[in-house]
Design an enzyme around this catalytic site. Structure first.
Site, short mmCIF file in Angstrom:
data_model
loop_
_atom_site.label_atom_id
_atom_site.label_comp_id
_atom_site.label_asym_id
_atom_site.label_seq_id
_atom_site.Cartn_x
_atom_site.Cartn_y
_atom_site.Cartn_z
N ARG A 45 0.88 -1.18 0.00
CA ARG A 45 0.00 0.00 0.00
C ARG A 45 0.91 1.21 0.00
O ARG A 45 1.82 1.31 0.81
CB ARG A 45 -0.87 -0.03 1.27
CG ARG A 45 -1.65 1.24 1.56
CD ARG A 45 -2.81 1.40 0.60
NE ARG A 45 -3.83 2.30 1.08
CZ ARG A 45 -3.73 3.62 1.10
NH1 ARG A 45 -2.64 4.22 0.72
NH2 ARG A 45 -4.75 4.35 1.51
N GLU A 53 -11.39 4.33 -4.12
CA GLU A 53 -11.54 2.88 -3.92
C GLU A 53 -12.33 2.23 -5.05
O GLU A 53 -13.36 2.74 -5.48
CB GLU A 53 -12.23 2.60 -2.59
CG GLU A 53 -11.43 3.03 -1.37
CD GLU A 53 -10.08 2.35 -1.27
OE1 GLU A 53 -9.98 1.15 -1.57
OE2 GLU A 53 -9.12 3.04 -0.87
N ARG A 95 -0.73 -5.22 4.82
CA ARG A 95 0.00 -4.78 3.63
C ARG A 95 1.23 -3.97 4.04
O ARG A 95 1.19 -3.24 5.04
CB ARG A 95 -0.88 -3.91 2.74
CG ARG A 95 -2.12 -4.61 2.24
CD ARG A 95 -3.02 -3.66 1.48
NE ARG A 95 -3.55 -2.62 2.36
CZ ARG A 95 -4.50 -1.77 2.02
NH1 ARG A 95 -5.04 -1.82 0.82
NH2 ARG A 95 -4.93 -0.86 2.86
#
Length: 138
Positions: A45, A53, A95
């Site tokens: 990320r 999104e 992430r």
């Protein structure tokens, strides 16, 4: 915090990521405007930014989400990128949080903001690079 979450967090800390700051990796896939998959299986990320999104479950994503994904994909898919980690190494989804650089030295995080596909999202403690990289964009 629930016990299940604590166990997951503890396990994540025990599993080595195989990634250290400054390492170079090939990008296997692009999920959206701020998340990629490295060839070794790590999800990354982009630190310090937020892109619209995409609804990966078939619903309607946010405005400009697909365009942000496409721009990100054009920049990084199939290329080798260098990643640099900051103080906080992972987000709540496991992430890696990273600054991602192209071979020419440009930071992908900053390019996404500069081109209007993301906005700066300064989030402590990861402020090391994004504020400096994006300050001349506006």
């Amino acid at each position: 915090m629930k016990r299940k979450n604590l166990v997951f967090l503890f396990c994540c800390l025990l599993i080595p990521s195989g990634v250290t700051g400054g390492d170079a990796f090939r990008v296997k896939a692009v999920y959206d405007g701020d998340t990629i998959l490295l060839e070794r299986g790590q999800r990354v990320r982009y630190a310090g930014i937020d892109a619209p999104e995409i609804d990966h479950e078939g619903g309607q994503g946010e405005f400009m989400a697909e365009e942000a994904r496409q721009f990100n994909e054009a920049l990084v898919r199939g290329t080798t990128v260098r990643i640099e980690l900051d103080r906080e190494k992972r987000d709540r989804y496991g992430r890696l949080l990273a600054y991602v650089y192209l071979d020419n030295g440009h930071m992908v995080n900053a390019l996404m903001v500069k081109r209007g596909y993301a906005h700066v999202l300064p989030k402590r403690p990861n402020l090391k690079l994004i504020l400096n990289s994006c300050q001349n964009i506006v």
